[in-house]
Enzyme design. Sequence first.
Site, mmCIF file in Angstrom:
data_model
loop_
_atom_site.group_PDB
_atom_site.id
_atom_site.type_symbol
_atom_site.label_atom_id
_atom_site.label_comp_id
_atom_site.label_asym_id
_atom_site.label_seq_id
_atom_site.Cartn_x
_atom_site.Cartn_y
_atom_site.Cartn_z
ATOM 1 N N LYS A 196 0.826 -1.214 0.000
ATOM 2 C CA LYS A 196 0.000 0.000 0.000
ATOM 3 C C LYS A 196 0.860 1.265 0.000
ATOM 4 O O LYS A 196 2.035 1.252 0.364
ATOM 5 C CB LYS A 196 -0.984 -0.045 1.180
ATOM 6 C CG LYS A 196 -2.080 -1.097 0.897
ATOM 7 C CD LYS A 196 -3.155 -1.199 1.944
ATOM 8 C CE LYS A 196 -4.174 -2.260 1.502
ATOM 9 N NZ LYS A 196 -5.179 -2.564 2.526
ATOM 10 N N ARG A 238 -2.979 -10.308 5.140
ATOM 11 C CA ARG A 238 -3.402 -10.422 3.741
ATOM 12 C C ARG A 238 -2.285 -9.854 2.878
ATOM 13 O O ARG A 238 -1.992 -8.662 2.954
ATOM 14 C CB ARG A 238 -4.707 -9.632 3.552
ATOM 15 C CG ARG A 238 -5.281 -9.692 2.149
ATOM 16 C CD ARG A 238 -6.558 -8.842 2.086
ATOM 17 N NE ARG A 238 -7.170 -8.903 0.764
ATOM 18 C CZ ARG A 238 -6.797 -8.150 -0.260
ATOM 19 N NH1 ARG A 238 -5.810 -7.279 -0.113
ATOM 20 N NH2 ARG A 238 -7.394 -8.266 -1.433
HETATM 21 N N1 HH2 Z 1 -7.193 -4.359 1.127
HETATM 22 C C1 HH2 Z 1 -7.559 -4.411 -0.164
HETATM 23 C C2 HH2 Z 1 -8.601 -5.244 -0.586
HETATM 24 N N2 HH2 Z 1 -9.248 -6.040 0.290
HETATM 25 N N3 HH2 Z 1 -9.528 -6.844 2.489
HETATM 26 C C3 HH2 Z 1 -9.197 -6.828 3.786
HETATM 27 N N4 HH2 Z 1 -9.822 -7.630 4.659
HETATM 28 N N5 HH2 Z 1 -8.180 -6.005 4.245
HETATM 29 C C4 HH2 Z 1 -7.502 -5.167 3.419
HETATM 30 O O1 HH2 Z 1 -6.617 -4.411 3.910
HETATM 31 C C5 HH2 Z 1 -7.846 -5.164 2.031
HETATM 32 C C6 HH2 Z 1 -8.892 -6.030 1.598
HETATM 33 C C7 HH2 Z 1 -6.842 -3.571 -1.162
HETATM 34 O O2 HH2 Z 1 -5.800 -4.269 -1.764
HETATM 35 P P1 HH2 Z 1 -5.838 -5.062 -3.180
HETATM 36 O O3 HH2 Z 1 -6.871 -6.142 -3.152
HETATM 37 O O4 HH2 Z 1 -4.481 -5.521 -3.477
HETATM 38 O O5 HH2 Z 1 -6.205 -3.988 -4.265
HETATM 39 P P2 HH2 Z 1 -7.515 -3.616 -5.050
HETATM 40 O O6 HH2 Z 1 -8.547 -3.238 -4.041
HETATM 41 O O7 HH2 Z 1 -7.103 -2.463 -5.935
HETATM 42 O O8 HH2 Z 1 -7.974 -4.808 -5.847
#
Ligand code: HH2
Length: 273
Positions: A196, A238
């Site tokens: 992030k 995660r």
């Molecule tokens: N962060 C993201 C998405 N889902 N779920 C939980 N429980 N906790 C988190 O911190 C979290 C999450 C954001 O990251 P990412 O899935 O890599 O990116 P994007 O939302 O752009 O798909």
Amino acid sequence: MGVLNVTPDSFSDGGRFVDVDRAVEHGLEMARHGAAIVDVGGESTRPGADPVPVDVELDRVVPVVQALAPHVRVSVDTAKPEVARAAVAAGASLINDVSASLHHVAASEQVGWVAMHMQGEPRTMQHDPVYGDVAAEVEAYLIGRARAAADAGVPEVWIDPGIGFGKTAAHNWQLLASLARLCATGWPVAVGTSRKAFLGAALAAADGTSGRTDPDDRLEGSVATAVRAAAAGAGMVRVHDVEATVAALAATRSAVRSTASVGLEQRESSRWL
Ligand code: HH2
């Protein structure tokens, strides 16, 4: 928990796993590297992201869940009840819910649920997030959601402070610093710091460079904060970089065990043993 975004626009791995076979291959690889859960998401929640229609999200998520579920525990990263139900029918046993609103689905399907804190919604959440006491407000919110889920009969409830979701970098660091307090509530805690933006700023300061703007360039910060979260008592991290994180957690565990064996740092050690 290994991250598997089957989206064209996720902030880190967007576009890499839109092909079902490549997505499944990557999910299996993360499982081989030690992920206990693969988290399949079909809608980006990055700051500024627009919502995805339900049929598009279903098309992205369901085939991948179906192919992975016989091999590894699968969670579905969604805020839509239709997608959560379809993913459970395809074999997912955990609903990772950034909206913290789907506990009734988890209750009726008798699957686990992750309630994540978010201020606002992805399109606008980073415009001007404001808190009085971020740790206290996030904790109070999450305890309320967890109790509602337990009362509704959800068999497994996790709480997640939602790093980067309607938070400044300072808010994120404060939440990480106060993670032990969130863990002391007794609810199992999940944390996602992986790749992030706030890590990019911290790493750039360490490098003396102007910024680590490429999310792939944030490995050290991702691993360090995952280890920090686990040491504070989080039961789930995660992450995108499963192999490096699993290795760092194992090495830290060994280091803490040997610290305990010479009788030092008992309080810190007890969290790991
Ligand atoms: N962060 C993201 C998405 N889902 N779920 C939980 N429980 N906790 C988190 O911190 C979290 C999450 C954001 O990251 P990412 O899935 O890599 O990116 P994007 O939302 O752009 O798909």
